[in-house]
Design a protein around this motif. Structure first.
Motif, PDB file in Angstrom:
ATOM      1  N   ASP A   1      26.370 -15.695  40.639  1.00 31.07           N
ATOM      2  CA  ASP A   1      27.688 -15.081  40.389  1.00 31.07           C
ATOM      3  C   ASP A   1      27.576 -13.562  40.328  1.00 31.07           C
ATOM      4  OD1 ASP A   1      28.919 -17.547  40.328  1.00 31.07           O
ATOM      5  OD2 ASP A   1      29.099 -17.629  38.143  1.00 31.07           O
TER       6      ASP A   1
ATOM      7  N   ASP B   1      31.645 -11.730  32.757  1.00 32.83           N
ATOM      8  CA  ASP B   1      31.874 -13.164  32.625  1.00 32.83           C
ATOM      9  C   ASP B   1      32.298 -13.439  31.177  1.00 32.83           C
ATOM     10  OD1 ASP B   1      31.879 -15.885  33.178  1.00 32.83           O
ATOM     11  OD2 ASP B   1      29.733 -16.118  32.839  1.00 32.83           O
TER      12      ASP B   1
ATOM     13  N   SER C   1      35.383 -19.315  34.989  1.00 28.95           N
ATOM     14  CA  SER C   1      35.680 -20.443  35.876  1.00 28.95           C
ATOM     15  C   SER C   1      36.650 -21.401  35.197  1.00 28.95           C
ATOM     16  CB  SER C   1      34.389 -21.167  36.258  1.00 28.95           C
ATOM     17  OG  SER C   1      33.692 -21.532  35.096  1.00 28.95           O
ATOM     18  N   GLU C   2      36.934 -21.167  33.913  1.00 27.69           N
ATOM     19  CA  GLU C   2      37.834 -22.033  33.167  1.00 27.69           C
ATOM     20  C   GLU C   2      39.189 -21.354  32.973  1.00 27.69           C
ATOM     21  OE1 GLU C   2      34.700 -24.332  30.321  1.00 27.69           O
ATOM     22  OE2 GLU C   2      35.150 -22.241  29.818  1.00 27.69           O
TER      23      GLU C   2
ATOM     24  N   LYS D   1      37.084 -17.453  38.492  1.00 29.87           N
ATOM     25  CA  LYS D   1      35.981 -17.599  39.444  1.00 29.87           C
ATOM     26  C   LYS D   1      36.255 -18.804  40.330  1.00 29.87           C
ATOM     27  CE  LYS D   1      32.108 -15.911  36.675  1.00 29.87           C
ATOM     28  NZ  LYS D   1      30.859 -16.361  36.078  1.00 29.87           N
ATOM     29  N   PRO D   2      35.735 -18.851  41.518  1.00 31.06           N
ATOM     30  CA  PRO D   2      34.912 -17.799  42.114  1.00 31.06           C
ATOM     31  C   PRO D   2      35.772 -16.616  42.571  1.00 31.06           C
ATOM     32  CG  PRO D   2      35.234 -19.573  43.699  1.00 31.06           C
ATOM     33  CD  PRO D   2      35.896 -20.002  42.414  1.00 31.06           C
TER      34      PRO D   2
END
Length: 151
Positions: free
Chosen positions: A29, A80, A111-112, A132-133
């Motif tokens: 990432d 992140d 990503s959540e 994300k992504p």
């Protein structure tokens, strides 16, 4: 123009290449974000966790031993949310509590898609929350927002 806007303008005026600190514990990432930012003509420094990011910014526990002695200004921090040791939210709070870095825009990635988490980050001062992504179009929008925010 208020103090925050003039501070932002000063940070971006140093050249056409904004300097972005990208923080992610996942190497893949982190490399993806770095590549996308570089494709958008950004200078990128990466950190693998929140503590390393704070050290780079000169906000670590041992502030006299900062690795950012080169005088490089960071125009944007993208981090992140889910990282071991220190979450992106905790990093955001430390940056916003700092007198020297509080005006730097912080973008949180995750990503959540959890609305309460997104709102919490935005209320704490995050400039944006990205899912994300990350894609090149996200980085272009981010860059446009950064330039718009700075003018």
């Amino acid at each position: 123009m208020d103090a925050a806007a003039s501070s932002q303008k000063a940070m971006v005026d140093h050249g056409d290449q904004p300097h972005v600190l990208a923080v992610d514990d996942n190497l893949i990432d982190r490399k993806l974000v770095e590549k996308l930012l570089k494709n958008s003509s950004c200078k990128v420094t990466t950190a693998e966790n929140g503590l390393r990011a704070l050290e780079y910014l000169g906000l670590g526990d041992d502030q006299k031993n900062t690795s950012n002695d080169s005088g490089l200004k960071v125009n944007l921090i993208i981090t992140d949310y889910c990282m071991p040791g220190m979450t992106g939210y905790e990093l955001l709070k430390k940056i916003k509590e700092s007198s020297i870095m509080k005006e730097v825009p912080v973008v949180i990635m995750s990503s959540e898609n959890i609305p309460t988490r997104i709102n919490k980050c935005l209320e704490e001062g995050a400039q944006m929350f990205m899912l994300k992504p990350i894609k090149q179009s996200d980085v272009k929008e981010l860059r446009c927002r950064l330039m718009k925010y700075s003018s």
